[in-house]
Design a protein around this motif. Sequence first.
Motif, PDB file in Angstrom:
ATOM      1  N   THR A 159       0.838  -1.187   0.000  1.00 47.19           N
ATOM      2  CA  THR A 159       0.000   0.000   0.000  1.00 47.19           C
ATOM      3  C   THR A 159       0.873   1.236   0.000  1.00 47.19           C
ATOM      4  O   THR A 159       1.907   1.230   0.687  1.00 47.19           O
ATOM      5  CB  THR A 159      -0.963  -0.003   1.217  1.00 47.19           C
ATOM      6  N   PRO A 160       0.597   2.299  -0.781  1.00 44.23           N
ATOM      7  CA  PRO A 160      -0.465   2.297  -1.796  1.00 44.23           C
ATOM      8  C   PRO A 160      -0.044   1.458  -3.001  1.00 44.23           C
ATOM      9  O   PRO A 160       1.092   0.978  -3.048  1.00 44.23           O
ATOM     10  CB  PRO A 160      -0.584   3.783  -2.149  1.00 44.23           C
ATOM     11  N   LEU A 161      -0.942   1.355  -3.975  1.00 46.55           N
ATOM     12  CA  LEU A 161      -0.661   0.558  -5.168  1.00 46.55           C
ATOM     13  C   LEU A 161      -0.355   1.477  -6.349  1.00 46.55           C
ATOM     14  O   LEU A 161      -1.055   2.475  -6.568  1.00 46.55           O
ATOM     15  CB  LEU A 161      -1.876  -0.311  -5.503  1.00 46.55           C
ATOM     16  N   SER A 162       0.690   1.144  -7.097  1.00 44.68           N
ATOM     17  CA  SER A 162       1.008   1.914  -8.308  1.00 44.68           C
ATOM     18  C   SER A 162       0.154   1.406  -9.466  1.00 44.68           C
ATOM     19  O   SER A 162      -0.471   0.340  -9.382  1.00 44.68           O
ATOM     20  CB  SER A 162       2.488   1.737  -8.660  1.00 44.68           C
ATOM     21  N   LEU A 163       0.183   2.150 -10.558  1.00 45.64           N
ATOM     22  CA  LEU A 163      -0.551   1.703 -11.753  1.00 45.64           C
ATOM     23  C   LEU A 163      -0.002   0.356 -12.237  1.00 45.64           C
ATOM     24  O   LEU A 163      -0.746  -0.509 -12.705  1.00 45.64           O
ATOM     25  CB  LEU A 163      -0.436   2.762 -12.860  1.00 45.64           C
ATOM     26  N   ILE A 164       1.308   0.178 -12.091  1.00 43.42           N
ATOM     27  CA  ILE A 164       1.914  -1.100 -12.505  1.00 43.42           C
ATOM     28  C   ILE A 164       1.343  -2.258 -11.685  1.00 43.42           C
ATOM     29  O   ILE A 164       0.962  -3.300 -12.226  1.00 43.42           O
ATOM     30  CB  ILE A 164       3.454  -1.016 -12.376  1.00 43.42           C
ATOM     31  N   HIS A 165       1.251  -2.067 -10.355  1.00 40.44           N
ATOM     32  CA  HIS A 165       0.654  -3.118  -9.508  1.00 40.44           C
ATOM     33  C   HIS A 165      -0.774  -3.409  -9.966  1.00 40.44           C
ATOM     34  O   HIS A 165      -1.172  -4.563 -10.115  1.00 40.44           O
ATOM     35  CB  HIS A 165       0.600  -2.662  -8.038  1.00 40.44           C
ATOM     36  N   LEU A 166      -1.530  -2.348 -10.162  1.00 46.08           N
ATOM     37  CA  LEU A 166      -2.954  -2.514 -10.519  1.00 46.08           C
ATOM     38  C   LEU A 166      -3.102  -3.190 -11.879  1.00 46.08           C
ATOM     39  O   LEU A 166      -3.962  -4.066 -12.058  1.00 46.08           O
ATOM     40  CB  LEU A 166      -3.663  -1.151 -10.508  1.00 46.08           C
ATOM     41  N   GLU A 167      -2.252  -2.799 -12.824  1.00 49.17           N
ATOM     42  CA  GLU A 167      -2.347  -3.420 -14.150  1.00 49.17           C
ATOM     43  C   GLU A 167      -1.947  -4.893 -14.092  1.00 49.17           C
ATOM     44  O   GLU A 167      -2.553  -5.737 -14.759  1.00 49.17           O
ATOM     45  CB  GLU A 167      -1.491  -2.650 -15.158  1.00 49.17           C
ATOM     46  N   ASN A 168      -0.930  -5.202 -13.292  1.00 46.52           N
ATOM     47  CA  ASN A 168      -0.551  -6.614 -13.147  1.00 46.52           C
ATOM     48  C   ASN A 168      -1.688  -7.430 -12.536  1.00 46.52           C
ATOM     49  O   ASN A 168      -1.962  -8.566 -12.946  1.00 46.52           O
ATOM     50  CB  ASN A 168       0.711  -6.740 -12.294  1.00 46.52           C
ATOM     51  N   MET A 169      -2.343  -6.849 -11.554  1.00 42.77           N
ATOM     52  CA  MET A 169      -3.464  -7.568 -10.918  1.00 42.77           C
ATOM     53  C   MET A 169      -4.619  -7.758 -11.900  1.00 42.77           C
ATOM     54  O   MET A 169      -5.266  -8.814 -11.917  1.00 42.77           O
ATOM     55  CB  MET A 169      -3.938  -6.805  -9.682  1.00 42.77           C
ATOM     56  N   THR A 170      -4.858  -6.746 -12.710  1.00 42.76           N
ATOM     57  CA  THR A 170      -5.931  -6.854 -13.717  1.00 42.76           C
ATOM     58  C   THR A 170      -5.596  -7.953 -14.718  1.00 42.76           C
ATOM     59  O   THR A 170      -6.437  -8.790 -15.073  1.00 42.76           O
ATOM     60  CB  THR A 170      -6.099  -5.503 -14.446  1.00 42.76           C
ATOM     61  N   ARG A 171      -4.353  -7.955 -15.155  1.00 38.51           N
ATOM     62  CA  ARG A 171      -3.917  -8.961 -16.128  1.00 38.51           C
ATOM     63  C   ARG A 171      -4.070 -10.375 -15.551  1.00 38.51           C
ATOM     64  O   ARG A 171      -4.556 -11.292 -16.229  1.00 38.51           O
ATOM     65  CB  ARG A 171      -2.443  -8.683 -16.458  1.00 38.51           C
ATOM     66  N   LEU A 172      -3.694 -10.538 -14.293  1.00 44.56           N
ATOM     67  CA  LEU A 172      -3.802 -11.854 -13.651  1.00 44.56           C
ATOM     68  C   LEU A 172      -5.263 -12.260 -13.459  1.00 44.56           C
ATOM     69  O   LEU A 172      -5.616 -13.434 -13.636  1.00 44.56           O
ATOM     70  CB  LEU A 172      -3.069 -11.833 -12.305  1.00 44.56           C
ATOM     71  N   THR A 173      -6.088 -11.289 -13.115  1.00 44.42           N
ATOM     72  CA  THR A 173      -7.518 -11.600 -12.960  1.00 44.42           C
ATOM     73  C   THR A 173      -8.093 -12.054 -14.298  1.00 44.42           C
ATOM     74  O   THR A 173      -8.839 -13.043 -14.366  1.00 44.42           O
ATOM     75  CB  THR A 173      -8.279 -10.359 -12.440  1.00 44.42           C
TER      76      THR A 173
END
Length: 203
Positions: A135-149
């Motif tokens: 925390t907090p989350l960067s755009l890179i973290h969020l995009e990686n999580m989206t890709r994995l989802t």
Amino acid sequence: MSSRPDAPVTFGITGASGAPYAVRLLRAFCETGTAVRLIVSGYGLRLLAEESGIDGIDGLRAATGDWSGVELYDALDRGATPASGSAPSRGMVVCPCSMGTLASIAAGTSRNLVERAADVALKERRPLVLVPRETPLSLIHLENMTRLTRAGATILPAAPGFYHRPQTIDDLVDFVVARILDHLDVEHAIGRRWRSGESSRPG
Ligand SMILES: Cc1cc2nc3c(=O)[nH]c(=O)nc-3n(C[C@H](O)[C@H](O)[C@H](O)COP(=O)(O)O)c2cc1C
């Protein structure tokens, strides 16, 4: 090959904060008689020591109960059983999951056995539960999580709720561990399940 409920769960422990979650989850697997293929990264071992005072694999064994169902694998051995899709598996959890490991899984780089086993879970369409703590989350973290989802993984952040009115750190840890077990379809009696009218709301 799809998931086999009678086969072992692959369990990766990596170097994000949250060692108590890993210890409790492994204890829960041992208590429920769930067979486990355990892989601990180098930083996973470091966090177990720093946050839970656990000294190496022997310390982890002493803290988590009966290891008769636990098989331990070297995190650097990408040729071990969890690296192959032909080995039956119920699915995989990485808890806690560092942002580094999460990024590598999202990129499919398979640089160690945790990453390779997760890659296998995705390609074999088996449950893959990732428990990040950042925390907090960067755009890179969020995009990686989206890709994995999108690829089929479940992102289950180490973010306990408070509607069950936790009294202790163990209560907070149990909240997250219970959700992980639910997602792996492991029957358990950890924590209280929310019932309408009992408290504020479900999570
Ligand atoms: C004390 C300590 C706390 C850390 N906490 C986190 C964390 O909460 N989240 C995270 O993504 N990385 C965290 N890191 C960084 C990771 O350990 C580091 O990126 C490491 O390379 C991860 O390797 P692994 O995924 O192979 O275990 C922490 C490192 C240390 C030493």
